[in-house]
Design an enzyme around this catalytic site. Structure first.
Site, PDB file in Angstrom:
ATOM      1  N   THR A  92       8.074  -6.178   3.931  1.00 36.11           N
ATOM      2  CA  THR A  92       8.759  -5.117   4.337  1.00 36.11           C
ATOM      3  C   THR A  92       8.388  -4.254   5.157  1.00 36.11           C
ATOM      4  OG1 THR A  92       7.127  -4.217   2.374  1.00 36.11           O
ATOM      5  CG2 THR A  92       9.498  -4.468   1.796  1.00 36.11           C
TER       6      THR A  92
ATOM      7  N   SER B 288      -0.865   2.025  -1.600  1.00 34.83           N
ATOM      8  CA  SER B 288       0.092   1.946  -0.697  1.00 34.83           C
ATOM      9  C   SER B 288       0.540   3.486  -0.165  1.00 34.83           C
ATOM     10  CB  SER B 288       1.389   1.396  -1.101  1.00 34.83           C
ATOM     11  OG  SER B 288       2.335   1.472  -0.295  1.00 34.83           O
ATOM     12  N   ALA B 289       0.631   3.417   1.043  1.00 36.86           N
ATOM     13  CA  ALA B 289       1.147   4.769   1.691  1.00 36.86           C
ATOM     14  C   ALA B 289       2.330   5.059   1.393  1.00 36.86           C
ATOM     15  CB  ALA B 289       0.744   4.862   3.216  1.00 36.86           C
TER      16      ALA B 289
ATOM     17  N   ASP C 201      -2.914  -3.174  -0.669  1.00 37.15           N
ATOM     18  CA  ASP C 201      -1.814  -2.712   0.136  1.00 37.15           C
ATOM     19  C   ASP C 201      -0.411  -3.432  -0.124  1.00 37.15           C
ATOM     20  OD1 ASP C 201      -0.507  -0.866   2.229  1.00 37.15           O
ATOM     21  OD2 ASP C 201      -0.551  -2.768   3.496  1.00 37.15           O
ATOM     22  N   LEU C 202       0.571  -2.582   0.104  1.00 31.62           N
ATOM     23  CA  LEU C 202       1.750  -3.363  -0.162  1.00 31.62           C
ATOM     24  C   LEU C 202       2.796  -3.739   0.771  1.00 31.62           C
ATOM     25  CD1 LEU C 202       4.121  -3.743  -2.633  1.00 31.62           C
ATOM     26  CD2 LEU C 202       4.965  -1.718  -2.025  1.00 31.62           C
ATOM     27  N   ASP C 203       2.991  -2.936   1.750  1.00 32.29           N
ATOM     28  CA  ASP C 203       3.931  -3.276   2.932  1.00 32.29           C
ATOM     29  C   ASP C 203       3.309  -4.411   3.968  1.00 32.29           C
ATOM     30  OD1 ASP C 203       6.191  -1.850   2.268  1.00 32.29           O
ATOM     31  OD2 ASP C 203       4.836  -0.043   2.829  1.00 32.29           O
TER      32      ASP C 203
ATOM     33  N   LYS D  16       2.072   0.112  12.033  1.00 30.96           N
ATOM     34  CA  LYS D  16       1.665  -0.530  10.742  1.00 30.96           C
ATOM     35  C   LYS D  16       0.813   0.543   9.891  1.00 30.96           C
ATOM     36  CE  LYS D  16       1.724  -5.395  11.515  1.00 30.96           C
ATOM     37  NZ  LYS D  16       0.901  -6.454  11.875  1.00 30.96           N
TER      38      LYS D  16
ATOM     39  N   GLU E 217      -5.465  -5.324   3.254  1.00 34.53           N
ATOM     40  CA  GLU E 217      -4.706  -4.635   4.148  1.00 34.53           C
ATOM     41  C   GLU E 217      -4.404  -5.386   5.441  1.00 34.53           C
ATOM     42  OE1 GLU E 217      -3.358  -1.988   5.352  1.00 34.53           O
ATOM     43  OE2 GLU E 217      -3.917  -0.546   3.866  1.00 34.53           O
ATOM     44  N   ASP E 218      -3.081  -5.002   5.858  1.00 37.02           N
ATOM     45  CA  ASP E 218      -2.696  -6.005   7.280  1.00 37.02           C
ATOM     46  C   ASP E 218      -2.596  -4.857   8.332  1.00 37.02           C
ATOM     47  OD1 ASP E 218      -0.443  -4.118   6.016  1.00 37.02           O
ATOM     48  OD2 ASP E 218       0.831  -4.992   7.455  1.00 37.02           O
TER      49      ASP E 218
HETATM   50  C1  BG6 Z   1       3.335   1.885   4.538  1.00 36.19           C
HETATM   51  C2  BG6 Z   1       3.879   1.257   5.646  1.00 36.19           C
HETATM   52  O1  BG6 Z   1       2.962   1.188   3.584  1.00 36.19           O
HETATM   53  O2  BG6 Z   1       3.936   3.038   4.102  1.00 36.19           O
HETATM   54  C3  BG6 Z   1       4.362   2.340   6.814  1.00 36.19           C
HETATM   55  O3  BG6 Z   1       3.218   0.366   6.218  1.00 36.19           O
HETATM   56  C4  BG6 Z   1       5.036   3.307   6.076  1.00 36.19           C
HETATM   57  O4  BG6 Z   1       5.237   1.615   7.736  1.00 36.19           O
HETATM   58  C5  BG6 Z   1       4.361   4.201   5.129  1.00 36.19           C
HETATM   59  O5  BG6 Z   1       5.382   4.223   7.210  1.00 36.19           O
HETATM   60  C6  BG6 Z   1       5.105   5.166   4.374  1.00 36.19           C
HETATM   61  O6  BG6 Z   1       6.162   4.741   3.758  1.00 36.19           O
HETATM   62  P1  BG6 Z   1       6.999   5.564   3.096  1.00 36.19           P
HETATM   63  O7  BG6 Z   1       8.206   4.567   2.313  1.00 36.19           O
HETATM   64  O8  BG6 Z   1       6.570   6.542   2.318  1.00 36.19           O
HETATM   65  O9  BG6 Z   1       8.053   6.303   4.375  1.00 36.19           O
HETATM   66 MG    MG Z   2       0.425  -2.437   5.240  1.00 38.38          MG
END
Ligand code: BG6
Ligand code: MG
Length: 223
Positions: free
Chosen positions: A17, A114-115, A9-11, A45, A168-169
């Site tokens: 971030t 990552s989402a 996962d990224l964020d 999250k 993952e966090d």
């Molecule tokens: C996830 C984050 O990685 O991405 C969420 O943890 C975020 O907080 C989601 O809402 C979607 O990100 P984005 O940049 O597509 O709005």
């Molecule tokens: Mg995350």
């Protein structure tokens, strides 16, 4: 077990971030005069953008049209994109750069799950894009806690899910990994919220890749 690949996962795992997503949502919530409950930050999250907006709107969600919701999500994204403009390699979380470099050096393939639709921009700003063999597309996968994005990442790497270690966090993210056909979940963060994970570390600095991947390297040496 011989693990052969790593999926991140990224964020909040590699990049500092998660706090920027929260700051952007807080600004939207303030403009809407929506309360920010104690558990709102934890609940947001890992949630994709529209699902996050539903959390922000709470019981008022039915008072907004689809068009208004899209506008609010776009506003949050503009705030977020402004915040990530100043990202640089110092915004890598502790241990992230070292772990990616170690895996890369040992030729363990790495994928991103990552989402975030802003993930590629963040990877570039952090100067870590070159480590990733595959970046799973969040627009082609059902959102976490569905396992789809982790399965897509494993498929992209051409490694069986049960041979992948994923990081993952977020609670939703750990659930997604645990539903991904035997994939191993490393929770990065607090034991309280991530107890569903197979292993939990406070940060990637505490993760010892030798415990998981050295046998893969030895097996590769032998064959
Ligand atoms: C996830 C984050 O990685 O991405 C969420 O943890 C975020 O907080 C989601 O809402 C979607 O990100 P984005 O940049 O597509 O709005
Ligand atoms: Mg995350």
């Amino acid at each position: 077990m011989i693990y052969r690949a790593a999926i991140f996962d990224l964020d909040g795992v590699l990049a500092d971030t998660a706090r920027l997503h929260l700051a952007a949502w807080r600004q939207v919530a303030q403009e809407l005069k929506r309360p920010w409950a104690e558990d709102t930050s934890e609940n947001l999250k890992g949630l994709e953008r529209m699902a996050s907006l539903e959390v922000i709107l709470g019981e008022e969600r039915d008072q907004f049209s689809d068009r208004e919701k899209i506008d609010l999500a776009n506003t949050k994204n503009r705030y977020y994109q402004k915040l990530i403009r100043s990202l640089s390699p110092i915004d890598l979380l502790p241990g992230a750069g070292e772990l990616l470099a170690w895996l890369h050096e040992k030729q363990i393939p790495i994928a991103l799950a990552s989402a975030s639709k802003n993930a590629q921009a963040v990877l570039q700003a952090l100067e870590i894009s070159h480590y990733f063999s595959t970046i799973a597309d969040p627009e082609q996968s059902a959102p976490k806690p569905c396992p789809d994005i982790f399965l897509a990442a494993a498929k992209g790497l051409q490694v069986e899910p049960e041979l992948c270690v994923a990081f993952e966090d977020a609670v939703a993210g750990v659930s997604a990994i645990k539903a991904a056909q035997g994939m191993i979940a490393i929770g990065v963060g607090s034991e309280n919220s991530l107890r569903n994970a197979d292993y939990i570390v406070c940060s990637l600095e505490d993760f010892n890749p030798r415990d998981f991947f050295l046998s893969a390297i030895r097996a590769a040496d032998v064959s």
